[in-house]
Design a protein around this motif. Structure first.
Motif, PDB file in Angstrom:
ATOM      1  N   LEU A  18     -12.420   3.589  -0.520  1.00  0.00           N
ATOM      2  CA  LEU A  18     -12.055   4.680  -1.255  1.00  0.00           C
ATOM      3  C   LEU A  18     -11.703   4.368  -2.714  1.00  0.00           C
ATOM      4  O   LEU A  18     -11.894   5.110  -3.707  1.00  0.00           O
ATOM      5  CB  LEU A  18     -10.667   5.399  -0.836  1.00  0.00           C
TER       6      LEU A  18
ATOM      7  N   HIS B  31     -10.355  -5.160  -2.503  1.00  0.00           N
ATOM      8  CA  HIS B  31      -9.274  -5.341  -2.029  1.00  0.00           C
ATOM      9  C   HIS B  31      -9.164  -5.886  -0.998  1.00  0.00           C
ATOM     10  O   HIS B  31      -9.967  -5.293  -0.229  1.00  0.00           O
ATOM     11  CB  HIS B  31      -8.294  -4.162  -2.291  1.00  0.00           C
TER      12      HIS B  31
ATOM     13  N   ASP C 127       1.025  -1.150  -0.112  1.00  0.00           N
ATOM     14  CA  ASP C 127      -0.113   0.124   0.007  1.00  0.00           C
ATOM     15  C   ASP C 127       0.908   1.250  -0.036  1.00  0.00           C
ATOM     16  O   ASP C 127       1.862   1.354   0.701  1.00  0.00           O
ATOM     17  CB  ASP C 127      -0.884   0.300   1.178  1.00  0.00           C
TER      18      ASP C 127
HETATM   19  P1  5GP Z   1      -9.811   1.675   0.817  1.00  0.00           P
HETATM   20  O1  5GP Z   1     -10.005   2.710   1.685  1.00  0.00           O
HETATM   21  O2  5GP Z   1     -10.553   1.702  -0.448  1.00  0.00           O
HETATM   22  O3  5GP Z   1     -10.081   0.341   1.640  1.00  0.00           O
HETATM   23  O4  5GP Z   1      -8.200   1.698   0.517  1.00  0.00           O
HETATM   24  C1  5GP Z   1      -7.533   1.999  -0.723  1.00  0.00           C
HETATM   25  C2  5GP Z   1      -6.033   1.719  -0.312  1.00  0.00           C
HETATM   26  O5  5GP Z   1      -5.591   1.828  -1.555  1.00  0.00           O
HETATM   27  C3  5GP Z   1      -5.680   2.984   0.549  1.00  0.00           C
HETATM   28  O6  5GP Z   1      -5.032   2.322   2.023  1.00  0.00           O
HETATM   29  C4  5GP Z   1      -4.495   3.714  -0.289  1.00  0.00           C
HETATM   30  O7  5GP Z   1      -3.301   3.806   0.333  1.00  0.00           O
HETATM   31  C5  5GP Z   1      -4.005   2.663  -1.426  1.00  0.00           C
HETATM   32  N1  5GP Z   1      -3.881   3.099  -2.680  1.00  0.00           N
HETATM   33  C6  5GP Z   1      -4.375   4.180  -3.165  1.00  0.00           C
HETATM   34  N2  5GP Z   1      -4.019   4.583  -4.345  1.00  0.00           N
HETATM   35  C7  5GP Z   1      -2.875   3.588  -4.449  1.00  0.00           C
HETATM   36  C8  5GP Z   1      -1.770   3.736  -5.425  1.00  0.00           C
HETATM   37  O8  5GP Z   1      -1.613   4.395  -6.522  1.00  0.00           O
HETATM   38  N3  5GP Z   1      -0.887   2.697  -5.191  1.00  0.00           N
HETATM   39  C9  5GP Z   1      -0.780   1.763  -4.117  1.00  0.00           C
HETATM   40  N4  5GP Z   1       0.440   0.993  -4.038  1.00  0.00           N
HETATM   41  N5  5GP Z   1      -1.793   2.114  -3.276  1.00  0.00           N
HETATM   42  C10 5GP Z   1      -2.855   2.921  -3.266  1.00  0.00           C
END
Ligand code: 5GP
Ligand code: ZN
Length: 139
Positions: free
Chosen positions: A95, A100, A31
């Motif tokens: 987000l 995932h 992440d």
């Molecule tokens: P959510 O809140 O949707 O469960 O988590 C999305 C995750 O994706 C977040 O922890 C964020 O840091 C990660 N993330 C968002 N954009 C990117 C990216 O471009 N590359 C990587 N490696 N992680 C990302």
């Protein structure tokens, strides 16, 4: 591939990632905004927004990878434990709307997050919800 989906862009190599595992259905990478060192994401290569939309064989492939990847991750960062977190819908903190699973290494007293405040059902409510769920569950 879904337009405007950052994880689809990662799957297709258009955005770089620190890859830790890949097979024909699943990709895992660190992440970019870790809550703890080693925090990584395990995703299906095919785009689905929510877990319940994933076909059963894909969900099974994802689930099968989580334990072994988590084991390697916590060994790498020397953490004794981990959380698996899967957010579905923005109201639940999702987000990126591409399925995932977060693997979050945990250490004693890391101060990240603990147990949630336990609620209590009023009399009859638990049974009512139980009935509604079993009535609508098509498995
Ligand atoms: P959510 O809140 O949707 O469960 O988590 C999305 C995750 O994706 C977040 O922890 C964020 O840091 C990660 N993330 C968002 N954009 C990117 C990216 O471009 N590359 C990587 N490696 N992680 C990302
Ligand atoms: Zn996607």
């Amino acid at each position: 591939m879904s337009d405007q989906c950052i994880f689809c862009e990662i799957v297709h190599g258009n955005i770089p990632c620190a890859k830790i595992f890949e097979d024909d259905q699943v990709l895992a990478f660190l992440d970019i905004g870790p809550i703890s060192p080693g925090h990584c994401l395990v995703i299906p290569k095919k785009h689905y927004a929510r877990l319940e939309q994933c076909p059963a064989d894909l969900a099974a492939a994802l689930a099968a990878r989580l334990g072994p990847i988590a084991q390697a991750v916590i060994a790498a960062v020397n953490a004794p434990g981990y959380n698996i977190l899967n957010n579905n819908h923005p109201c639940a903190g999702q987000l990126v709307e591409h399925v995932h699973f977060h693997i979050i290494p945990r250490n004693p007293d890391d101060g990240l997050f603990g147990h949630w405040p336990a609620g209590k059902y009023p009399p009859g409510k638990m049974e009512q919800i139980q009935q509604k769920i079993t009535d609508s569950l098509a498995l």
